[in-house]
Design a protein around this motif. Structure first.
Motif, PDB file in Angstrom:
ATOM      1  N   SER A 271       1.858   6.312  -7.118  1.00 30.73           N
ATOM      2  CA  SER A 271       0.690   6.881  -7.634  1.00 30.73           C
ATOM      3  C   SER A 271       0.881   8.421  -7.384  1.00 30.73           C
ATOM      4  CB  SER A 271      -0.570   6.507  -6.981  1.00 30.73           C
ATOM      5  OG  SER A 271      -0.693   5.183  -7.299  1.00 30.73           O
ATOM      6  N   LEU A 272       1.240   8.919  -6.342  1.00 39.55           N
ATOM      7  CA  LEU A 272       1.813  10.363  -6.130  1.00 39.55           C
ATOM      8  C   LEU A 272       2.589  10.977  -6.749  1.00 39.55           C
ATOM      9  CD1 LEU A 272       0.965  10.547  -2.210  1.00 39.55           C
ATOM     10  CD2 LEU A 272      -0.458  11.611  -4.014  1.00 39.55           C
TER      11      LEU A 272
ATOM     12  N   CYS B  38       0.891  -1.077  -0.149  1.00 40.01           N
ATOM     13  CA  CYS B  38      -0.016   0.017  -0.157  1.00 40.01           C
ATOM     14  C   CYS B  38       0.740   1.263   0.003  1.00 40.01           C
ATOM     15  CB  CYS B  38      -0.865   0.160   1.091  1.00 40.01           C
ATOM     16  SG  CYS B  38      -2.173  -1.289   1.138  1.00 40.01           S
ATOM     17  N   ILE B  39       1.748   1.350   0.779  1.00 41.27           N
ATOM     18  CA  ILE B  39       2.830   2.336   0.842  1.00 41.27           C
ATOM     19  C   ILE B  39       3.522   2.574  -0.493  1.00 41.27           C
ATOM     20  CG2 ILE B  39       5.136   3.459   1.690  1.00 41.27           C
ATOM     21  CD1 ILE B  39       2.469   3.408   3.667  1.00 41.27           C
TER      22      ILE B  39
ATOM     23  N   SER C 201       0.741   3.920  -3.054  1.00 43.24           N
ATOM     24  CA  SER C 201       0.737   5.418  -2.801  1.00 43.24           C
ATOM     25  C   SER C 201       1.552   6.324  -3.117  1.00 43.24           C
ATOM     26  CB  SER C 201       0.425   5.636  -1.440  1.00 43.24           C
ATOM     27  OG  SER C 201      -0.744   4.713  -0.974  1.00 43.24           O
ATOM     28  N   THR C 202       3.066   5.982  -2.981  1.00 44.69           N
ATOM     29  CA  THR C 202       3.981   6.556  -3.454  1.00 44.69           C
ATOM     30  C   THR C 202       4.027   6.759  -4.993  1.00 44.69           C
ATOM     31  OG1 THR C 202       5.343   6.174  -1.392  1.00 44.69           O
ATOM     32  CG2 THR C 202       6.409   7.081  -3.008  1.00 44.69           C
TER      33      THR C 202
END
Length: 83
Positions: free
Chosen positions: A34-35, A27-28, A31-32
């Motif tokens: 994707s950002l 998940c981390i 998220s990273t």
């Protein structure tokens, strides 16, 4: 370009192998990445200088002219999109 796409794919494969055992790490990482992707796309689109008018840009120009009786500059229109 193609080299960037290949590097991104290789990085994605590496990240998936490194984080496959832990859902929190997955998940981390997701998220990273994707950002970072959203930021890169924002910078890419912000750098565009469109020299033609489509319906949306025409509508913005006409409304700006009606409201202020001045034709807005390119910089003024660009600030309107990315302010």
């Amino acid at each position: 370009g193609v080299a960037g796409d290949l590097a991104g794919t290789a990085l994605g494969i590496l990240l998936s192998r490194l984080t496959s055992q832990n859902i929190y790490s997955s998940c981390i990482a997701f998220s990273t990445v994707s950002l970072l992707h959203l930021y890169a796309v924002y910078r890419e689109v912000k750098g565009l200088q469109l020299s033609t008018l489509n319906r949306q840009r025409s509508h913005m120009l006409i409304n700006a002219y009606i409201n202020s009786t001045e034709v807005p500059t390119y910089r003024h229109m660009q600030v309107g999109f990315f302010a």
